[in-house]
Design an enzyme around this catalytic site. Structure first.
Site, short mmCIF file in Angstrom:
data_model
loop_
_atom_site.label_atom_id
_atom_site.label_comp_id
_atom_site.label_asym_id
_atom_site.label_seq_id
_atom_site.Cartn_x
_atom_site.Cartn_y
_atom_site.Cartn_z
CB ALA A 67 -0.83 -0.15 1.03
N GLY A 106 0.56 -5.13 0.45
CA GLY A 106 -0.51 -5.34 -0.44
C GLY A 106 -0.40 -5.71 -1.75
CD GLU A 109 -2.40 -8.16 2.24
OE1 GLU A 109 -2.46 -6.71 1.93
OE2 GLU A 109 -3.02 -8.31 3.05
CD GLU A 129 1.55 -5.95 5.11
OE1 GLU A 129 2.37 -6.87 5.32
OE2 GLU A 129 0.72 -6.18 4.35
N1 T1G Z 1 4.52 3.50 -0.19
C1 T1G Z 1 4.99 4.70 -0.43
N2 T1G Z 1 6.29 5.01 -0.59
C2 T1G Z 1 7.31 3.65 -0.43
C3 T1G Z 1 6.86 2.61 -0.17
C4 T1G Z 1 5.31 2.51 0.19
N3 T1G Z 1 4.90 1.20 0.50
N4 T1G Z 1 7.92 1.80 0.02
C5 T1G Z 1 9.03 2.70 -0.36
N5 T1G Z 1 8.45 3.86 -0.64
C6 T1G Z 1 9.51 5.08 -1.14
C7 T1G Z 1 10.54 5.40 -0.16
O1 T1G Z 1 10.02 6.20 0.84
C8 T1G Z 1 11.50 5.92 -0.89
O2 T1G Z 1 10.87 7.37 -1.11
C9 T1G Z 1 11.42 5.11 -2.15
O3 T1G Z 1 10.29 4.53 -2.10
C10 T1G Z 1 12.48 4.01 -1.97
O4 T1G Z 1 12.43 3.42 -1.01
C11 T1G Z 1 -2.86 -3.23 2.73
C12 T1G Z 1 -1.41 -2.14 4.51
C13 T1G Z 1 10.23 -1.52 -1.00
C14 T1G Z 1 12.19 -2.94 0.24
O5 T1G Z 1 5.99 -1.78 4.09
O6 T1G Z 1 10.40 -2.03 2.65
O7 T1G Z 1 0.66 -2.87 2.23
O8 T1G Z 1 12.74 8.47 -0.03
O9 T1G Z 1 14.64 4.00 -0.17
O10 T1G Z 1 16.00 0.56 -0.17
O11 T1G Z 1 -2.07 -5.21 3.65
O12 T1G Z 1 11.24 0.52 0.37
O13 T1G Z 1 12.90 7.87 -2.57
O14 T1G Z 1 11.18 9.61 -1.63
O15 T1G Z 1 13.20 2.00 0.91
O16 T1G Z 1 15.29 0.13 -2.17
C15 T1G Z 1 3.56 -2.53 3.22
C16 T1G Z 1 8.16 -0.65 2.65
C17 T1G Z 1 2.74 -1.32 3.34
C18 T1G Z 1 7.13 -1.77 2.06
C19 T1G Z 1 12.47 -0.95 -1.39
N6 T1G Z 1 4.71 -2.57 2.34
N7 T1G Z 1 9.16 -0.45 1.89
O17 T1G Z 1 13.72 -0.53 -0.46
O18 T1G Z 1 14.41 1.83 -1.46
S1 T1G Z 1 1.40 -1.61 4.25
C20 T1G Z 1 6.04 -1.94 3.06
C21 T1G Z 1 10.16 -1.06 1.99
C22 T1G Z 1 0.62 -2.63 3.17
C23 T1G Z 1 -1.72 -4.05 3.10
C24 T1G Z 1 -0.92 -3.16 4.12
C25 T1G Z 1 11.46 -0.53 0.84
C26 T1G Z 1 11.60 -1.51 -0.29
P1 T1G Z 1 12.18 8.32 -1.38
P2 T1G Z 1 13.85 2.69 -0.19
P3 T1G Z 1 14.95 0.17 -0.89
#
Ligand code: T1G
Length: 697
Positions: A67, A106, A109, A129
Site C-alpha cells: 500500500a 498489499g 496480497e 506490515e
Molecule cells: N509506499 C510509499 N512509498 C514507499 C513505499 C510504500 N509502501 N515503500 C517505499 N517507498 C518509497 C520510500 O519512501 C523511498 O522514497 C522510495 O520509495 C525508495 O524506498 C494493505 C496495509 C520496497 C524494500 O512496508 O520495505 O501494504 O525517499 O529507499 O531501500 O495489507 O522501500 O525516495 O522519496 O526504501 O530499495 C507494506 C515498505 C505497506 C514496504 C525498497 N509495504 N518499503 O527498499 O528503497 S502496508 C511495506 C520497503 C500494506 C496491506 C498493508 C522498501 C523497499 P524516497 P527505499 P529500497
C-alpha cells in the site's frame, strides 16, 4: 479512474492474454491510480470475450511493494485495496501475477488473490506490515496460511521478513520461477493455462490448514520476548487463530478491521515515522540529489583492533575486497585471526555458509605496508583513540593513497578538523563512526567536517547503505550525537545513585521503558575499567559535581569490574544474571555520606524524566548547534544505536507526543532540583514552546 490520477496502469492484449503493466515509481506502491487501474483491468478481462486470461506485471525495479504509506494519513479514496482483491477473487478467468524485485504487503496480497503466481528467481516476497506496526489487511492473513501452511505464514506475517523465490516455490507460494524475461515467461505461462482450459484457482477456496495444539500459545510466549512491547506480532497470532475457525468472508472482514485499527494506533504512527525518518536522513543538507557518489571498489581498514575487525567484516560481508593495515606483525595477525573467528562463529550459528566465510577471508589482504594502499578508494581509520597517533596515520595515508581516495575516521570523540588538517586533501576527510560490535550494530554516524566535499558526503552515505547500515549525517560535536546524548543519561543515572536511588531501581525503570538493558547492567557488561578510562578521558570537561561523582572509580578500585570479575554494580553467578549486592549498597551509602548529599525517596517517574529529558534537551542543543540536521535524525540514531524502543518512535517523537510545554515544565522543575547547568531548557525547546509548535511542525 479519478481524472486527477496519472495513468499508472496500461493494458494491452497479446492474443488471448490481457497484460496489465503497473508503472508507479519508485516502488509501484498501491496508490489510488494503481488500485483503480487494476480494477479496470479485471473489468476489461471479464467484458472482453477474446481475453481468456490476465497477467499483472510491473515496470521498474520491483513488483508492487505494498500500500502507499503516504496515503495512510489521508482520507481513503475508493476503490480501496479490498475491493480490488475481491474482484480478483471473484474473477471467472485466470489472473496471473508476474513478480520481480520485492513483492511486499498489499502487492503480495494481490498475488495471493490471483489464480497463479510466477516470478523471476531473483524476486523476494514478504508481508512487512508488522515492521510498520500494522498487519496485512487485504487477505494476507486469510490467504497465506491456506497456501503455505500456518507455520510458514505466521513467520512471514509476524516478523515481516522476506523469502526468496526458491523458498517461495518450495512452500507453494509460487507456481513457476524463471531466470529472466519475466513478461515473456509470464505470457507463455498464461497461454499454457488458457490452452489447458483456463482453470481458475481461488486461494479462498482452499481449506484452512490444521494448527498443532499449543503452537499458537508457544508463539505468543516467543513473541513476548522477541518483540518486547510490540502489539502487532501478538495480534498476528490472534488473527491467525481467528481465521482458522471463522468463515472466509467474515475472517477477511475482521482482518481488514484490525488493519484499520492498527493504522490509527500510536505504535504504528511511531514506526511509520521512523520509516520516513530513516529515508529523510539520507537527504544531506548541501548535497543535491544529483551529486554522484564516488565509485568505491576497494576499501582499507587501518587498525585491526576490535573496531577495525568489525568494520572490515561489514565491508567483506557486502562483497568489498578489504586491505587490513596493521602496525606490526602481532597486531595484524591478531586482527586477521579475530576476523576469521567472527566469520567462523557466523558459520556455526548458520548465518553464513563455510564457503561464504572462506570467500570473504580470501578477499582480505593484510599488510604492514602503506604502499599496498595505492589502489584503495576508501580507508576507514580505526587506530587507537589518540590524536597524535591518528594524525601520524593520516599523514602516512595521505602520502600513500590515490588523490580521490576518501579517509574516514572511526573516532568517537576526537576532533575531526584536526585530523583533516593533517592531510593535503582535507576535502577527502570525513568520519564514519561505527558502534561496537561494528558488524552487528545498524547505526552509522557519518561525520561531516568543515571542508568535506559534497560527493564525499554522498559517498559515505551510499556506502553506509550498501554495507547494511542506517547512515545518519552528523556534524562536529564532542561525542557527535549518540554518545553525547548517552553521556547525559549516564550523568543523571549516576546523580540519581547519589540522591538515593539504587542501580536495580534505575535499571528496572529504563528497561521497563523499553531499553534492551539498563545503564548499570550495561556498565557491568562493558567493564568498569572501560567506564573508568572513558570517565578519565572526559574528566577535565566535567562539572565539579560530575567530577566528585566518582562511583565508577570506587567500584573499579575495589576490583568490581562487572561481569568479567563476577561483581560490579551487581553480583553475577554462573547464569550471568545481575543480582543486587549489599556491598554496593554499603559503597553507595559511604559515598553519599562522604559527599554529604541529602538522601530522599526517588520515584520511578523522576528517574525516567531526569534520564530521558536530559537526553531530549541535549538533542535540542545538538540541533540548535547544527550538529544534527533534524529531529527525525535523532530518532533514527537512538532507535538504531542504543535501543530506544522503536514503537515509541525515538526520543524526539516521544517527547513531542508528551508535548513540549510539558517537557519544558519538567526541565524547569529539574533545573531547580538538580541544577540549572544540567536542565536549563535548550533554546530550541524554548522557542518552539513560545511559538506553540512541536519538533516536527
Ligand atoms: N509506499 C510509499 N512509498 C514507499 C513505499 C510504500 N509502501 N515503500 C517505499 N517507498 C518509497 C520510500 O519512501 C523511498 O522514497 C522510495 O520509495 C525508495 O524506498 C494493505 C496495509 C520496497 C524494500 O512496508 O520495505 O501494504 O525517499 O529507499 O531501500 O495489507 O522501500 O525516495 O522519496 O526504501 O530499495 C507494506 C515498505 C505497506 C514496504 C525498497 N509495504 N518499503 O527498499 O528503497 S502496508 C511495506 C520497503 C500494506 C496491506 C498493508 C522498501 C523497499 P524516497 P527505499 P529500497
Amino acid at each position: 479512474m479519478n481524472e486527477m490520477d496519472i495513468q499508472t496502469v496500461t493494458l494491452e492484449r497479446q492474443g488471448a492474454v490481457l497484460v496489465a503493466t503497473v508503472d508507479n515509481p519508485p516502488v509501484n506502491a498501491l496508490s489510488h491510480s494503481v488500485r483503480a487501474g487494476l480494477v479496470d483491468a479485471v473489468e476489461a478481462l471479464e467484458s472482453d470475450p477474446q481475453a481468456k486470461a490476465l497477467v499483472i506485471v510491473c515496470a521498474g525495479r520491483t513488483f508492487i511493494a505494498g500500500a502507499d504509506i503516504r496515503e495512510f494519513n489521508k482520507p481513503l479514496k475508493e476503490p480501496r485495496l479490498g475491493v480490488l482483491i475481491e474482484r480478483l477473487d471473484r474473477c471467472e478467468k485466470p489472473v496471473i501475477a508476474a513478480m520481480h524485485g520485492t513483492a511486499l504487503g498489499g502487492g503480495l496480497e494481490i498475488a495471493l488473490a490471483c489464480s497463479y503466481r510466477v516470478a523471476l528467481e531473483s524476486a523476494r516476497f514478504g508481508l512487512p506490515e508488522v515492521k510498520l506496526g500494522l498487519l496485512p489487511g487485504s487477505g494476507g492473513i486469510v490467504r497465506l496460511p491456506r497456501l503455505i501452511g500456518v507455520e510458514e505464514a505466521l513467520a512471514m506475517i509476524s516478523q515481516g521478513n522476506q523469502v526468496d523465490a526458491e523458498h517461495a516455490l518450495e512452500t507453494g507460494l509460487l507456481d513457476e520461477v524463471m531466470a529472466d524475461d519475466l513478461r515473456a515467461g509470464a505470457l507463455a505461462f498464461a497461454e499454457r493455462i488458457v490452452a489447458e482450459g483456463g482453470a481458475i484457482r481461488r486461494t479462498s477456496d482452499l481449506p484452512v490448514p490444521t494448527i498443532e495444539p499449543g503452537f499458537l500459545d508457544a508463539k505468543r510466549a516467543e513473541f513476548a520476548k522477541k518483540f518486547k512491547g510490540l502489539d502487532a506480532p501478538q495480534i498476528a497470532v490472534d488473527l491467525v487463530e481467528m481465521m482458522s475457525t471463522t468463515p472466509f468472508q467474515e475472517a477477511a472482514a475482521r482482518e481488514y478491521a484490525t488493519c484499520k485499527e492498527l493504522i490509527a494506533s500510536p505504535q504504528s504512527q511511531a514506526l511509520r515515522h521512523l520509516f520516513a525518518a530513516e529515508r529523510a536522513a539520507l537527504k544531506i543538507d548541501g548535497v543535491p540529489a544529483e551529486v554522484e557518489p564516488r565509485e568505491i571498489r576497494t576499501v582499507a581498514v587501518a587498525g585491526p583492533g576490535v573496531m577495525g575487525r568489525g568494520i572490515a567484516i561489514c565491508f567483506l560481508n557486502a562483497g568489498y575486497p578489504v586491505v587490513l593495515l596493521g602496525k606490526d606483525e602481532e597486531n595484524l595477525s591478531k586482527g586477521v585471526g579475530g576476523i576469521r573467528k567472527i566469520l567462523e562463529s557466523g558459520v556455526k550459528r548458520g548465518r553464513m555458509t563455510q564457503e561464504a566465510a572462506d570467500e570473504q577471508m580470501s578477499h582480505l589482504t593484510p599488510t604492514l605496508d602503506y604502499a599496498d594502499l595505492g589502489a584503495v578508494d576508501l580507508v576507514v581509520e580505526a587506530v587507537t583513540e589518540d590524536l597524535a597517533t591518528k594524525k601520524d596515520v593520516f599523514a602516512r595515508l595521505d602520502a600513500a593513497l590515490p588523490d580521490r581516495a576518501i579517509i574516514a575516521t572511526n573516532t568517537s570523540f576526537l576532533d575531526i578538523e584536526a585530523l583533516a588538517s593533517s592531510v593535503t586533501r582535507p576535502e577527502n576527510v570525513a568520519g564514519m563512526h561505527f558502534f561496537n560490535p561494528a558488524n552487528v550494530m545498524k547505526l552509522l554516524e557519518n561525520v561531516r567536517a568543515g571542508r568535506t566535499a559534497p560527493d564525499v558526503l554522498a559517498t559515505i552515505t551510499s556506502v553506509g547503505k550498501k554495507i547494511g547500515k542506517v547512515p545518519v549525517m552528523v556534524g562536529r560535536s564532542e561525542g557527535f550525537v549518540a554518545n553525547r546524548m548517552l553521556s547525559k543519561r549516564s550523568r543523571e543515572a549516576q546523580f540519581l545513585l547519589e540522591d538515593g536511588a539504587t542501580p536495580q531501581q534505575i535499571d528496572k525503570v529504563l528497561s521497563g521503558f523499553g531499553f534492551p538493558i539498563g545503564p548499570f547492567a550495561l556498565a557491568d557488561l562493558a567493564g568498569m575499567d572501560v567506564m573508568a578510562a572513558a570517565r578519565k578521558a572526559r574528566l577535565a570537561g566535567m562539572t565539579p559535581r560530575e567530577q566528585a561523582c566518582d562511583i565508577v572509580d570506587k567500584l573499579a578500585a575495589a576490583g568490581r569490574l562487572g561481569q568479567k570479575t563476577g561483581a560490579g554494580y551487581y553480583l553475577y553467578g554462573d547464569d550471568r544474571k545481575p543480582q543486587p549486592d549489599p556491598a554496593v549498597d554499603e559503597l553507595l551509602a559511604a559515598h553519599r555520606a562522604e559527599r554529604g548529599l541529602p538522601q530522599r525517596e526517588i520515584t520511578d517517574e523522576e528517574i525516567l524524566e531526569r534520564c530521558l529529558y536530559a537526553m531530549v534537551n541535549e538533542a535540542a542543543k545538538i540541533i540548535d548547534e547544527g550538529a544534527a540536521a533534524r529531529p527525525g535524525d535523532i530518532d533514527v540514531i537512538w532507535t538504531n544505536g542504543f535501543g530506544w524502543p522503536t514503537h515509541l518512535g525515538g526520543p524526539m517523537f516521544w517527547a513531542n507526543r508528551i508535548g513540549l510545554p510539558n517537557v519544558k515544565a519538567a526541565l524547569e522543575k529539574y533545573s531547580a532540583l538538580v541544577g540549572e547547568e544540567y536542565f536549563r531548557p535548550a533554546n530550541l525547546i524554548e522557542s518552539l514552546v513560545a511559538e506553540g509548535r512541536g519538533f516536527y511542525d
